[in-house]
Design an enzyme around this catalytic site. Structure first.
Site, PDB file in Angstrom:
ATOM      1  N   ASP A 129       0.840  -1.192   0.000  1.00 48.88           N
ATOM      2  CA  ASP A 129       0.000   0.000   0.000  1.00 48.88           C
ATOM      3  C   ASP A 129       0.878   1.247   0.000  1.00 48.88           C
ATOM      4  OD1 ASP A 129      -2.162  -1.701   0.213  1.00 48.88           O
ATOM      5  OD2 ASP A 129      -2.361  -1.463   2.386  1.00 48.88           O
ATOM      6  N   LYS A 130       0.313   2.339  -0.480  1.00 44.64           N
ATOM      7  CA  LYS A 130       1.052   3.602  -0.558  1.00 44.64           C
ATOM      8  C   LYS A 130       1.753   3.940   0.755  1.00 44.64           C
ATOM      9  CE  LYS A 130       0.371   8.582  -1.275  1.00 44.64           C
ATOM     10  NZ  LYS A 130      -0.605   9.659  -1.600  1.00 44.64           N
TER      11      LYS A 130
END
Length: 318
Positions: free
Chosen positions: A139-140
């Site tokens: 995830d970012k």
């Protein structure tokens, strides 16, 4: 420009009996997009027991699959000179320590400035590899280790390891609440039935298994070591929230910030300032796709999690 490469061989699993060929092929050769595989099947590039397959035909299980890919310009994103923290590189692989805040692959809302853009600048030939060689994602706002394949052969081998669950991925996380012991979450994950940008534990979701172990307990939080068997979107975040121990700082699955009564002013300030999920991919272990050597890498906690760890320990010592 296109390039013929060696034939890829696989076998239909017995558990896949009765399913459509195009669905099975999408799982067996997951490094390629479904649309590309559909086209190759229609072009006769996919043989089922030596005969050209048809997308909708049903499989029995146990058949031999032979795919003759045609490499094309797979990636259209533009190269960008974004710094990369590379822990390992050879002719087949790159192992990257991704910082929090860096998106892995372009998507709506993040058309560039991603890890893929950085890879295209660093190694332009990776544009010939499906998905730019990216075989798994973070995830970012999750930091840590990612492996990137520099060749189609390496990518095929790494995807096979992911599917066989032989690639080991270990994470470090800080959870809200004090856990009594470690354990396992075995709960299927799919799209949230109402909030479609979120994932959730749902009955018809894909199998998902997460193992967690307590490293250290604090007054109101727990330091965890987490290992994935599967790699579903947001898996750790969803599973930890499911068992009522959401990750510190998780804006989606952790709810709004609630500061426990009695914590130190320093920890309260640190928690308010921590704006991402406290999750770091600390260790990666795999078999090298060319040499067959078992390899592993570790990435230390990033500075923001190291600082939060110090505050948690100081608060517990008061």
């Amino acid at each position: 420009m296109s390039e013929e490469i060696e034939t890829l061989i696989s076998e239909v699993g017995l558990e896949q009996a009765g399913r459509r060929l195009d669905q099975v092929v999408a799982e067996q050769f997951a490094q390629f997009s479904r649309s590309r595989l559909q086209r190759w099947i229609k072009d006769g590039r996919l043989l089922l027991d030596g005969r050209p397959g048809k997308p909708k035909q049903k499989v029995r299980g146990g058949e031999r699959l032979e795919l003759v890919p045609q490499l094309e310009q797979e990636v259209t994103s533009r190269p960008q000179p974004i710094p990369l923290d590379i822990l390992f590189e050879d002719e087949s692989l790159l192992v990257v320590n991704k910082p929090a805040g860096l998106v892995v692959h372009p998507a709506v809302g993040n058309p560039d400035g991603t890890l893929l853009n950085a890879l295209l600048h660093y190694f332009p030939a990776i544009s010939q590899v499906p998905r730019g060689g990216i075989v798994h994602r973070l995830d970012k706002e999750t930091s840590g280790l990612l492996v990137v394949a520099k060749t189609l052969q390496a990518q095929t081998a790494l995807v096979a390891q992911l599917q066989a669950r032989s690639m080991k991925r270990e994470y470090r996380a800080f959870a809200q609440g004090v856990m009594a012991a470690g354990g396992k979450v075995d709960a299927p994950i799919g799209r949230h039935p109402v909030h479609r940008t979120r994932m959730a534990v749902v009955a018809n979701g894909k199998p998902a298994v997460t193992h967690y172990r307590v490293i250290e307990r604090y007054r109101f939080h727990t330091d965890l070591r987490i290992q994935l068997e599967t790699g579903r979107t947001h898996q750790i975040r969803v599973h930890m929230a499911q068992i009522r121990f959401p990750l510190v700082g998780d804006p989606v699955y952790g709810g709004r910030l609630r500061l426990p009564t009695g914590i130190s002013d320093a920890l309260a300030e640190g928690l308010r300032a921590f704006k991402r999920q406290a999750l770091h991919a600390r260790r990666l272990e795999l078999v090298h796709p060319e040499s067959g050597e078992q390899m592993s890498w570790e990435a230390p906690l990033p500075e923001d999690m190291e600082q939060l760890l110090g505050l948690l320990r100081a608060d517990a010592a008061e």
